[in-house]
Design an enzyme around this catalytic site. Structure first.
Site, PDB file in Angstrom:
ATOM      1  N   GLU A  30      21.983 -79.720  25.357  1.00  0.00           N
ATOM      2  CA  GLU A  30      20.899 -79.628  26.337  1.00  0.00           C
ATOM      3  C   GLU A  30      21.037 -78.330  27.136  1.00  0.00           C
ATOM      4  OE1 GLU A  30      18.558 -81.632  26.011  1.00  0.00           O
ATOM      5  OE2 GLU A  30      19.130 -83.745  25.995  1.00  0.00           O
TER       6      GLU A  30
ATOM      7  N   ASP B 140      24.540 -84.893  14.911  1.00  0.00           N
ATOM      8  CA  ASP B 140      24.895 -85.648  16.116  1.00  0.00           C
ATOM      9  C   ASP B 140      24.800 -87.150  15.860  1.00  0.00           C
ATOM     10  OD1 ASP B 140      22.105 -85.518  15.853  1.00  0.00           O
ATOM     11  OD2 ASP B 140      21.842 -84.255  17.610  1.00  0.00           O
TER      12      ASP B 140
ATOM     13  N   ASN C  27      12.700 -79.005  25.318  1.00  0.00           N
ATOM     14  CA  ASN C  27      13.404 -78.212  26.339  1.00  0.00           C
ATOM     15  C   ASN C  27      14.303 -77.149  25.709  1.00  0.00           C
ATOM     16  OD1 ASN C  27      15.497 -79.691  25.296  1.00  0.00           O
ATOM     17  ND2 ASN C  27      16.046 -80.737  27.191  1.00  0.00           N
TER      18      ASN C  27
ATOM     19  N   HIS D  79      16.517 -77.709  23.304  1.00  0.00           N
ATOM     20  CA  HIS D  79      17.839 -78.154  22.840  1.00  0.00           C
ATOM     21  C   HIS D  79      17.962 -78.025  21.318  1.00  0.00           C
ATOM     22  CE1 HIS D  79      16.558 -82.698  22.566  1.00  0.00           C
ATOM     23  NE2 HIS D  79      16.469 -82.149  21.375  1.00  0.00           N
TER      24      HIS D  79
HETATM   25  C1  F6R Z   1      18.368 -84.552  15.930  1.00  0.00           C
HETATM   26  C2  F6R Z   1      18.618 -83.577  16.975  1.00  0.00           C
HETATM   27  C3  F6R Z   1      17.563 -83.105  17.904  1.00  0.00           C
HETATM   28  C4  F6R Z   1      16.172 -83.051  17.289  1.00  0.00           C
HETATM   29  C5  F6R Z   1      15.165 -82.606  18.348  1.00  0.00           C
HETATM   30  C6  F6R Z   1      13.750 -82.592  17.793  1.00  0.00           C
HETATM   31  O1  F6R Z   1      19.521 -84.730  15.123  1.00  0.00           O
HETATM   32  O2  F6R Z   1      19.722 -83.168  17.103  1.00  0.00           O
HETATM   33  O3  F6R Z   1      17.906 -81.825  18.362  1.00  0.00           O
HETATM   34  O4  F6R Z   1      16.161 -82.147  16.218  1.00  0.00           O
HETATM   35  O5  F6R Z   1      15.204 -83.472  19.437  1.00  0.00           O
HETATM   36  O6  F6R Z   1      13.377 -83.905  17.480  1.00  0.00           O
HETATM   37  P1  F6R Z   1      12.028 -84.183  16.703  1.00  0.00           P
HETATM   38  O7  F6R Z   1      12.157 -83.536  15.386  1.00  0.00           O
HETATM   39  O8  F6R Z   1      11.935 -85.676  16.606  1.00  0.00           O
HETATM   40  O9  F6R Z   1      10.935 -83.602  17.516  1.00  0.00           O
END
Ligand code: F6R
Length: 249
Positions: free
Chosen positions: A143, A68, A136, A138
């Site tokens: 989301e 992303d 959450n 995701h």
């Molecule tokens: C990052 C992404 C998100 C993260 C998720 C966990 O490219 O797409 O889905 O993997 O928010 O983030 P961290 O690892 O910082 O807890």
């Protein structure tokens, strides 16, 4: 198929376990495509991949595809996912910037940019996709509520995700509202998925993803329907898993 769950001592071990499997992918197919995530969770993977490169792993033919990218940040902003992947992945591993692929956030038409990236990722046939998980549930920036077969698309970040990511910015007001993310359907086309989660803060999301209903309410639950998923957790992230499932894994 049931995911293969490993519970390891700490995030560095999680990183080395996954990095070794990625190295096997690269040795089997030196021109392969690997999907990479940003955020804190995958950093130990990139650190251990750098060790393996120092030891002689040759990665020059690999293409690396991001999950992303934010919309609305200035070109070169230190928290754009391109900047982060250049800093944490490409430079330490001496990956040529041209081998790093992200959605283009600087176009007048982000929906078209999302469509272009969908084609690029599909054509690349990702061999292993690294993913973290949001509190959450995701996956990427898909989301809760995102259709489980979604293609790459423009998406709005929830306030809880913006709050979680505010640690990287001066204030939550600076966290972008929008992004382009690989869709759940895009992620699911990777031949293998490597989920890394560490810390108790992820425990509930991990338990819902692996053993809750498969539903857009918890986007990562779609992984239950993928044929090859490896889940690498520390004790904190595994702490809400049903005991009998851990024993059986
Ligand atoms: C990052 C992404 C998100 C993260 C998720 C966990 O490219 O797409 O889905 O993997 O928010 O983030 P961290 O690892 O910082 O807890």
């Amino acid at each position: 198929m049931t995911p293969v769950i490993s519970i390891v001592a700490d995030e560095e071990e999680a990183g080395s376990v996954i990095a070794r499997r990625i190295a096997d992918d690269i040795e089997a197919d030196p021109q392969c495509a690997i999907g990479v995530a940003t955020g804190s969770s995958p950093l130990p993977i990139y650190r251990y991949l750098a060790v393996l490169v120092d030891r002689g792993l040759s990665i020059g033919g690999v293409d690396w595809f991001a999950l992303d990218e934010y919309l609305g940040l200035a070109d070169g902003h230190p928290e754009s996912y391109r900047s982060i992947l250049l800093r944490d992945l490409a430079r330490p591993l001496s990956i040529a910037p041209a081998k790093l692929h992200l959605p283009d956030p600087f176009t007048d038409d982000p929906d078209a940019a999302a469509g272009d990236y969908e084609h690029e990722v599909s054509d690349a046939r990702v061999r292993a996709q690294i993913v973290g998980i949001g509190r959450n549930g995701h996956l990427g920036f898909n989301e809760p509520g995102t259709p489980l077969d979604s293609p790459t698309h423009r998406a709005r970040l929830t306030e809880s995700t913006r709050a979680a990511n505010a640690r990287f910015f001066d204030s939550i007001d600076d966290v972008p509202q929008w992004c382009i993310t690989q869709g759940l359907g895009t992620i699911m086309r990777a031949a293998r998925i490597e989920l890394i989660a560490t810390g108790e803060v992820k425990a509930d999301a991990v338990a819902r993803a692996l053993y809750g209903p498969v539903s857009p309410d918890c986007p990562a639950s779609v992984l239950q329907t993928h044929p090859q998923v490896y889940v690498t957790l520390d004790a904190g992230a595994a702490s809400a898993l049903p005991q009998q499932k851990i024993a059986a894994s």
